[in-house]
Design a protein around this motif. Structure first.
Motif, short mmCIF file in Angstrom:
data_model
loop_
_atom_site.label_atom_id
_atom_site.label_comp_id
_atom_site.label_asym_id
_atom_site.label_seq_id
_atom_site.Cartn_x
_atom_site.Cartn_y
_atom_site.Cartn_z
N ASN A 1 11.90 57.71 35.87
CA ASN A 1 11.31 59.29 36.19
C ASN A 1 9.86 59.22 36.00
O ASN A 1 9.37 59.88 36.80
N THR A 2 9.45 58.55 35.06
CA THR A 2 8.14 58.54 34.73
C THR A 2 7.22 57.79 35.91
O THR A 2 6.26 58.15 36.25
N TYR A 3 7.95 56.63 36.27
CA TYR A 3 7.35 55.99 37.23
C TYR A 3 7.14 56.85 38.56
O TYR A 3 5.94 56.84 39.28
N MET A 4 8.02 57.56 38.86
CA MET A 4 8.03 58.33 40.09
C MET A 4 6.93 59.59 39.91
O MET A 4 6.28 59.95 40.94
N ASN A 5 6.95 60.23 38.79
CA ASN A 5 5.87 61.04 38.49
C ASN A 5 4.39 60.68 38.72
O ASN A 5 3.44 61.16 39.19
N TRP A 6 4.33 59.58 38.14
CA TRP A 6 3.21 58.70 38.37
C TRP A 6 2.69 58.53 39.65
O TRP A 6 1.63 58.72 40.09
N ARG B 1 -0.84 60.14 44.23
CA ARG B 1 -0.97 60.66 45.28
C ARG B 1 -1.49 61.81 45.58
O ARG B 1 -2.69 62.09 46.42
N GLU B 2 -1.18 62.76 44.81
CA GLU B 2 -1.89 64.23 44.80
C GLU B 2 -3.25 64.19 44.06
O GLU B 2 -4.39 64.91 44.81
N ARG B 3 -3.48 63.55 43.07
CA ARG B 3 -5.05 63.44 42.36
C ARG B 3 -6.05 62.51 42.92
O ARG B 3 -7.09 62.83 43.18
N LEU B 4 -5.54 61.37 43.35
CA LEU B 4 -6.42 60.20 43.71
C LEU B 4 -6.25 60.12 45.20
O LEU B 4 -7.11 59.14 45.62
N SER B 5 -5.28 60.35 46.01
CA SER B 5 -4.83 60.11 47.25
C SER B 5 -4.76 58.53 47.45
O SER B 5 -4.97 57.95 48.30
N VAL B 6 -4.05 58.08 46.39
CA VAL B 6 -3.72 56.72 46.25
C VAL B 6 -2.21 56.51 46.44
O VAL B 6 -1.45 57.15 45.62
N ALA C 1 -3.00 49.51 43.40
CA ALA C 1 -4.45 48.86 43.31
C ALA C 1 -5.36 50.05 43.29
O ALA C 1 -5.38 50.70 44.44
N ILE C 2 -5.97 50.33 42.19
CA ILE C 2 -6.92 51.53 42.29
C ILE C 2 -8.31 50.99 42.80
O ILE C 2 -9.12 50.15 42.18
N PRO C 3 -8.65 51.58 43.83
CA PRO C 3 -9.89 51.03 44.62
C PRO C 3 -11.10 51.57 44.03
O PRO C 3 -11.06 52.40 43.25
N PRO C 4 -12.44 51.01 44.29
CA PRO C 4 -13.53 51.44 43.80
C PRO C 4 -13.97 52.85 44.28
O PRO C 4 -13.42 53.33 45.41
N GLY C 5 -14.52 53.67 43.39
CA GLY C 5 -14.88 55.15 43.48
C GLY C 5 -13.64 56.01 43.31
O GLY C 5 -13.89 57.26 43.45
N LYS C 6 -12.66 55.73 43.09
CA LYS C 6 -11.53 56.77 42.60
C LYS C 6 -11.70 57.08 41.35
O LYS C 6 -11.37 58.12 40.93
N VAL C 7 -12.34 56.24 40.24
CA VAL C 7 -12.19 56.76 38.84
C VAL C 7 -13.70 56.23 38.61
O VAL C 7 -13.94 55.21 38.72
N LYS C 8 -14.15 56.84 37.59
CA LYS C 8 -15.61 56.45 37.00
C LYS C 8 -15.28 55.22 36.20
O LYS C 8 -16.31 54.50 35.94
N ASP C 9 -14.34 55.19 35.39
CA ASP C 9 -13.81 54.05 34.57
C ASP C 9 -12.51 54.16 34.16
O ASP C 9 -11.74 54.82 34.51
#
Length: 429
Positions: free
Chosen positions: A184-189, A194-199, A208-216
């Motif tokens: 359940n938590t995995y699917m919420n993640w 997808r909604e917050r970072l379009s990943v 894989a969190i690509p460059p530019g999506k989060v500041k740190d």
């Protein structure tokens, strides 16, 4: 001829996950039981870990293993023909004599594991039961890989997509409840990212969190904590980080580069960050928080953080380094992958020593162990199954839970080490 005697040993070079060359060994008994095992190279490998003897040619980018397979077929495998497949320790002793020769770790590990698999099949019981006997009835804490990525902050290195982040479901009464809450938590993640970072997340492989999506990565930790809270599992699902800090360590400058943010960090700054992870975020387990030889730094983190600190590159599957880690109290848990250690008998000795010194065991399916790691986790009383608990691994663990039946127990909080948890290995184990 007895049906338990080894009839044939075959090895071949194969493709494995992550598009790496690997060695597959098949052991067949006179009774018709067939055991198989694979060894594959890791992505982030410490300098103290044994390396395979790759082919000296350009195949597979210089990482071919056909020579290892050929050597097993020509030499080592023939030495095992006619032996009782159940005599694991004796067979592993023969294999250990081959360690410094051509097969190396890439031949040693799959041979030993294939013998073990064939023996369990010949006897007619599940692998976890063959490994652990009647004491194999406690399920490990399941985990799901949720985020990966190495080069978000400008340091281009081939470091195996580290750091990786997982969610661990520990605050439940049964494995089934933990596994379902994890899903359940995995699917919420998945929806959140997808909604917050379009990943878009890839099942099993994480995201894989690509460059530019989060500041740190601090921002990433806040997001993970938010999803856990939104899912209703605060204090029941936590985070694990495999930092693989050794991969980010510049031995010339003695600073960590590109880990968590663009800023370089010294040793004391790294220690403080890990303590902050335990203090301000829902981290319950951290693997390899410092470079592989900093036993004193590891010990400081293990003492002050109160959470599970896993030694992987620190221990490197070696008994001498495990003994040093225990002496210095450098970690309270080890990562165990049979394919990293060598023979199954060597892995058993590491597991026993860890338990005798009140260390936890986090069983891992890397180095080719694959889904067999689920059986190892239950058979060796591993408190946590590293990144195992969903998809195909979740199916195998659920199958084991059903097979054990009413006697089954779930580690829960006791599967994690650290003063934040009970950290006491049950007497039955």
């Amino acid at each position: 001829m007895s049906r338990v005697q080894i009839k044939r040993v075959q090895a071949r070079e194969v493709y494995w996950d992550r598009m790496k060359a690997a060695v597959m060994v098949t052991v067949t008994t006179e009774g018709g039981a067939v055991g198989k095992a694979v060894w594959s190279p890791g992505l982030s490998v410490g300098t103290h870990e044994p390396l395979p003897l790759y082919d000296k040619c350009s195949r597979f980018g210089g990482f071919g293993l056909k020579g290892v397979a050929d050597y097993i077929n020509r030499e080592t495998g023939k030495r095992l023909v006619g032996l009782d497949v159940r005599q694991q320790a004796g067979i592993d002793g023969i294999l250990a004599d081959e360690y410094g020769r051509e097969p190396g770790i890439a031949g040693l590990a799959p041979l030993s594991s294939a013998v073990l698999d064939a023996a369990a099949r010949e006897v007619g019981i599940s692998l976890y039961r063959y490994v652990g006997g009647e004491r194999a009835f406690v399920m490990p804490v399941p985990a799901a890989l949720v985020a990966t990525g190495s080069n978000r902050y400008g340091f281009e290195r081939g470091i195996g997509y580290k750091p990786t982040y997982s969610m661990l479901a520990y605050g439940f009464d049964t494995y089934r409840e933990a596994s379902e809450a994890l899903w359940n938590t995995y699917m919420n993640w998945y929806d959140f990212m997808r909604e917050r970072l379009s990943v878009k997340m890839q099942p099993i492989a994480g995201m894989a969190i690509p460059p530019g999506k989060v500041k740190d990565d601090f921002q990433l930790w806040e997001m993970m904590a938010e999803v856990i809270d939104r899912s209703g599992y605060h204090g029941r699902i936590g985070l694990q980080a495999d930092m693989a800090a050794n991969c980010f360590y510049n031995r010339s400058t003695k600073r960590y580069e590109g880990l968590f943010s663009r800023e370089e960090k010294n040793r004391e700054e790294m220690i403080e960050i890990v303590l902050k992870m335990a203090r301000e975020y829902p981290f319950v387990s951290v693997e390899d928080p410092l470079m592989e030889d900093d036993f004193e730094g590891f010990a400081k983190i293990a003492e002050k953080s109160g959470i599970q600190i896993i030694g992987d590159d620190l221990v490197a599957g070696r008994m001498d380094r495990l003994k040093l880690a225990a002496e210095k109290k450098a970690c309270n848990c080890i990562r165990l992958a049979v394919g990293q250690v060598g023979t199954f008998s060597q892995a058993i000795r590491l597991a026993f020593f860890a338990r005798e010194n009140n260390m936890g065991i986090s069983v891992c399916g890397e180095r080719g162990d694959g889904i067999r790691a689920c059986d190892y986790a239950v058979g060796l009383s591993g408190g946590t199954a590293r990144e195992y608990g969903m998809c195909y691994s979740g199916n195998r663990l659920s199958e084991i839970e059903r097979e054990i039946g009413p006697r089954v127990k779930f580690y829960g909080r006791e599967g994690l080490k650290g003063t934040c948890f009970s950290g006491i290995v049950r007497e039955a184990l």
